[in-house]
Design a protein around this motif. Structure first.
Motif, mmCIF file in Angstrom:
data_model
loop_
_atom_site.group_PDB
_atom_site.id
_atom_site.type_symbol
_atom_site.label_atom_id
_atom_site.label_comp_id
_atom_site.label_asym_id
_atom_site.label_seq_id
_atom_site.Cartn_x
_atom_site.Cartn_y
_atom_site.Cartn_z
ATOM 1 N N ILE A 1 16.276 74.407 62.347
ATOM 2 C CA ILE A 1 17.714 74.572 62.125
ATOM 3 C C ILE A 1 18.080 76.049 62.117
ATOM 4 C CG2 ILE A 1 19.635 74.204 60.529
ATOM 5 C CD1 ILE A 1 18.093 71.812 59.417
ATOM 6 N N ASN A 2 18.999 76.412 62.981
ATOM 7 C CA ASN A 2 19.610 77.741 62.952
ATOM 8 C C ASN A 2 21.092 77.535 63.267
ATOM 9 O OD1 ASN A 2 20.542 80.336 63.153
ATOM 10 N ND2 ASN A 2 19.045 81.009 64.677
ATOM 11 N N THR A 3 21.898 77.439 62.233
ATOM 12 C CA THR A 3 23.303 77.064 62.414
ATOM 13 C C THR A 3 24.140 78.143 63.094
ATOM 14 O OG1 THR A 3 23.809 77.832 60.170
ATOM 15 C CG2 THR A 3 23.266 75.495 60.450
ATOM 16 N N ASN A 4 23.583 79.322 63.266
ATOM 17 C CA ASN A 4 24.319 80.408 63.919
ATOM 18 C C ASN A 4 23.920 80.605 65.381
ATOM 19 O OD1 ASN A 4 25.842 81.143 61.597
ATOM 20 N ND2 ASN A 4 24.054 82.217 60.778
ATOM 21 N N SER A 5 23.109 79.716 65.911
ATOM 22 C CA SER A 5 22.674 79.851 67.304
ATOM 23 C C SER A 5 23.851 79.694 68.254
ATOM 24 C CB SER A 5 21.621 78.789 67.630
ATOM 25 O OG SER A 5 20.446 78.979 66.886
ATOM 26 N N TYR B 1 25.601 78.428 71.356
ATOM 27 C CA TYR B 1 25.218 77.226 72.089
ATOM 28 C C TYR B 1 26.390 76.752 72.941
ATOM 29 C CZ TYR B 1 23.610 72.311 72.599
ATOM 30 O OH TYR B 1 23.215 71.080 73.058
ATOM 31 N N SER C 1 19.424 68.542 73.923
ATOM 32 C CA SER C 1 19.390 68.544 72.458
ATOM 33 C C SER C 1 19.237 67.138 71.893
ATOM 34 C CB SER C 1 20.665 69.195 71.903
ATOM 35 O OG SER C 1 20.758 70.549 72.301
ATOM 36 N N ILE D 1 19.266 72.865 70.825
ATOM 37 C CA ILE D 1 19.644 73.659 69.653
ATOM 38 C C ILE D 1 18.841 73.243 68.421
ATOM 39 C CG2 ILE D 1 21.501 72.153 68.850
ATOM 40 C CD1 ILE D 1 23.133 74.705 68.283
ATOM 41 N N VAL E 1 29.270 76.922 68.486
ATOM 42 C CA VAL E 1 29.142 76.011 69.625
ATOM 43 C C VAL E 1 30.452 76.023 70.416
ATOM 44 C CG1 VAL E 1 28.747 73.627 70.348
ATOM 45 C CG2 VAL E 1 27.513 74.571 68.369
ATOM 46 N N TYR F 1 27.001 73.611 62.580
ATOM 47 C CA TYR F 1 26.731 74.684 63.538
ATOM 48 C C TYR F 1 28.010 75.486 63.775
ATOM 49 C CZ TYR F 1 22.167 72.640 64.275
ATOM 50 O OH TYR F 1 20.882 72.174 64.077
ATOM 51 N N ASN F 2 27.875 76.807 63.705
ATOM 52 C CA ASN F 2 29.034 77.700 63.647
ATOM 53 C C ASN F 2 29.451 78.324 64.972
ATOM 54 O OD1 ASN F 2 29.199 77.511 60.752
ATOM 55 N ND2 ASN F 2 27.367 78.825 60.668
#
Length: 517
Positions: free
Chosen positions: A465-469, A471, A479, A497, A255, A252-253
């Motif tokens: 999965i959305n690694t750009n969310s 958070y 989570s 997330i 957080v 995840y990018n």
């Protein structure tokens, strides 16, 4: 003149050797067997004042036979205090603190054996030199049998009072072994009462579980910024092991932590905040049928550690391995491996929380010498700090990747979640290093957040999965429970997330800092 009016009843030469010798030996052993630390000078000053205080007290008491016996006892205690204080520093490079009291009063024979095997050092043999002068001098007469005079007694009492005031208001009492030991014991008893009350709390939690997994390992890092991790695009290859595992990781990018210091961030990450009360994540996990373990390479009791220890006490078992604060040398995080192996070998549904010391300052003390890979050509203080931090990141990469491998090798349906409690500024956006809410920067908040799942891990039906969310870590309780398939009326899946309907929220922080992807 001095002896006539102040040390009237003492053989001053002999008594000064008795008190001065251990004082000199203590500082000599500290400097010879350990590196000089910020506490060395202040502790020596406190020891000098404490020695003078001791000398005044025994001289004041020495006017009677009973007083002279008490004085001998004080001298024995004085030696014992310096012996223990020096021994602690030679072993741990740390002064007495509440963590030692916690460990001593909550240990068993097996833990003592393990402790000794890890910490024993041959240089402890030097401590026998403390007792050499006692063989010669305690056998001789050191007090003069003379009557005390009111004027002399007043002078001594006045000097004793001045030294006590000086020790207190110069804040030197925090280096005084007996004072800290007593204070730490009181603190320990108070905290144990809080822990006991915490464990007796009435839990009215109803949950359902939609999945059937066996193990979740939650790895909690310390002071680790994703901006220095190669897997997040950092210029140095600081995460070679995680890069190899990248295809099996969800990275995840965007957080961020909710705070830039451990206690507040960990509290948020393990506490549900509802409208009228706070509830703890561990309680929901235990209610869902999982055994819980908290394995920590941080100290259990201290000025800034109590909230984390309170949260950890909610687990079925909590183990703390470190007794030092961050300023001193501690165990390397791999000391946790045997305990992780032990828990993973158990045939039960379990959640294991692993609290690392991570990359907290002093960065150079966080990794073994074989991880000293990054060294700038230009030898400056700034470059040295960046190098040591990157080396600590490199070692942290090894630790996290090894934990993932252990879960892989356990042949259990499991997952590993890794994040850091907060980030660190290391000359990335400002010309300083550390983490301070009054000098806030984005690097202090931007943290790694990784998820690994075994191929047979059972995910909830609405997993996504959305690694750009974008958070914030304070929603971690929602989570983790969602990832584990734990359901309850109070749990909002939109805060997870991992949920296909995850709703990000505005991120406003100290000093109006707004973090965006």
């Amino acid at each position: 003149m001095l002896r006539a009016k102040i040390f009237h009843r003492l053989d001053l030469k002999r008594i000064l050797i008795l008190i001065g010798y251990p004082l000199f030996l203590a500082i000599s052993l500290e400097l010879l067997l350990q590196e000089i630390s910020f506490s060395s000078g202040l502790n020596f000053l406190e020891n000098v004042l404490f020695s003078i205080l001791t000398l005044l007290v025994i001289d004041l008491l020495a006017y009677s036979k009973i007083g002279r016996r008490i004085s001998i006892l004080i001298l024995v205690l004085f030696y014992t205090i310096l012996f223990l204080e020096t021994g602690l520093y030679v072993l741990f490079q740390s002064r007495i603190n509440a963590a030692y009291i916690h460990v001593v009063l909550n240990t068993n024979l097996q833990e003592i054996k393990e402790f000794s095997s890890i910490y024993f050092k041959n240089n402890l043999i030097w401590l026998i030199f403390f007792f050499l002068p006692t063989l010669n001098f305690f056998s001789k007469k050191i007090f003069r049998e003379e009557k005390i005079k009111a004027k002399e007694a007043s002078i001594k009492l006045f000097l004793i009072l001045i030294i006590i005031i000086l020790l207190k208001f110069a804040q030197l009492t925090k280096w005084n072994f007996p004072w800290v030991a007593i204070k730490s014991y009181v603190q320990y008893k108070e905290q144990m009462k809080v822990f006991n009350d915490f464990e007796k709390r009435d839990l009215n939690i109803n949950v359902d579980v939609s999945t059937n997994n066996e193990v979740i390992v939650v790895v909690i890092g310390e002071s680790t910024s994703r901006n220095h991790m190669g897997i997040y695009g950092y210029k140095r290859k600081t995460t070679p092991n995680l890069n190899i595992q990248a295809d099996s990781l969800i990275i995840y990018n965007d957080v961020v932590s909710s705070h830039v210091y451990t206690t507040a961030s960990i509290f948020d990450a393990f506490t549900f905040t509802f409208e009228d009360k706070n509830e703890f994540l561990i309680d929901y996990i235990k209610k869902s049928g999982y055994k819980t373990y908290w394995l920590s390479n941080q100290r259990p009791v201290g000025l800034n550690d109590n909230i984390v220890a309170k949260i950890a006490s909610g687990a079925d078992e909590s183990i703390f391995l470190s007794y030092n604060d961050f300023r001193h040398k501690t165990f390397f995080d791999q000391v946790l491996f045997p305990m992780i192996d032990e828990k993973l070998a158990l045939r039960e549904k379990q959640v294991v929380f692993v609290h690392l010391i991570g990359t907290h300052y002093d960065y150079s003390k966080r990794y073994p010498s074989n991880f000293n890979k990054f060294n700038s050509k230009e030898n400056t203080k700034k470059n040295n700090i960046i190098d040591s931090y990157d080396n600590a990141i490199l070692y942290n990469d090894f630790i996290v990747s090894e934990i993932i491998k252990k879960v892989q090798a356990s042949n259990k349906k499991g997952a590993v979640v890794y994040f850091s409690d907060h980030g660190e500024e290391v000359y990335d956006t400002k010309d300083f290093f550390g983490h301070f809410e009054d000098k806030v920067s984005s690097s202090m908040y931007e943290i790694p957040f990784l998820l690994y799942m075994t191929s047979d891990f059972e995910k909830p039906d609405d997993f996504s999965i959305n690694t750009n969310s974008p958070y914030v870590l304070d929603d971690f309780p929602f989570s983790l429970t969602h990832l584990m398939g734990i359901e309850s009326n109070s749990l909002k899946k939109s805060k997870s997330i991992f949920n296909n309907n995850f709703e990000s929220k505005p991120r406003y922080f100290y000093d109006s800092l707004i973090l965006k992807h």
